[in-house]
Design a protein around this motif. Sequence first.
Motif, PDB file in Angstrom:
ATOM      1  N   LEU A 196      14.304  35.724  -6.508  1.00 43.14           N
ATOM      2  CA  LEU A 196      15.398  35.121  -6.997  1.00 43.14           C
ATOM      3  C   LEU A 196      16.563  35.719  -6.443  1.00 43.14           C
ATOM      4  N   HIS A 197      16.712  36.853  -6.109  1.00 41.10           N
ATOM      5  CA  HIS A 197      17.920  37.543  -5.311  1.00 41.10           C
ATOM      6  C   HIS A 197      17.906  37.051  -3.937  1.00 41.10           C
ATOM      7  N   ALA A 198      16.819  36.562  -3.374  1.00 42.89           N
ATOM      8  CA  ALA A 198      16.988  35.819  -2.032  1.00 42.89           C
ATOM      9  C   ALA A 198      17.651  34.577  -2.337  1.00 42.89           C
ATOM     10  N   LEU A 199      17.060  33.728  -3.230  1.00 41.36           N
ATOM     11  CA  LEU A 199      17.665  32.423  -3.681  1.00 41.36           C
ATOM     12  C   LEU A 199      19.178  32.585  -3.657  1.00 41.36           C
ATOM     13  N   ILE A 200      19.733  33.524  -4.581  1.00 39.85           N
ATOM     14  CA  ILE A 200      20.996  33.826  -4.842  1.00 39.85           C
ATOM     15  C   ILE A 200      21.778  34.104  -3.534  1.00 39.85           C
ATOM     16  N   ASP A 201      21.440  34.882  -2.932  1.00 44.47           N
ATOM     17  CA  ASP A 201      22.043  35.154  -1.629  1.00 44.47           C
ATOM     18  C   ASP A 201      22.191  33.746  -0.633  1.00 44.47           C
TER      19      ASP A 201
END
Length: 102
Positions: free
Chosen positions: A13-18
């Motif tokens: 999820l963090h990678a998607l937000i980035d």
Amino acid sequence: MMLAAMDEVQARLHALIDALDGHDAGAIIAATEDLATAVILLRGAPVPAGSEHRARALIAQTLGQLEAAAMRVNILKDWTRQRIDRNHDIRGARSGGIALSY
């Protein structure tokens, strides 16, 4: 183990937000696919006895990240709609209608 799978979902999820923040379509697609894989693995992971409290905390944190990602998607959708409308205005054409979201 469910907690490790939950941590993986958080990381994805963090990678998607980035990727959403970077406005990089390729990175968004890759991050979305990675997140989908992590969610599939999470669905089959058992919750270890005694870790229910930690699992609930991780789920609450994940829901917050999902909301952050959804807000970014909506912002990108609005920006894209504005660009499309500006392009139509420049060409003297009418807009094709509202942008669809799911």
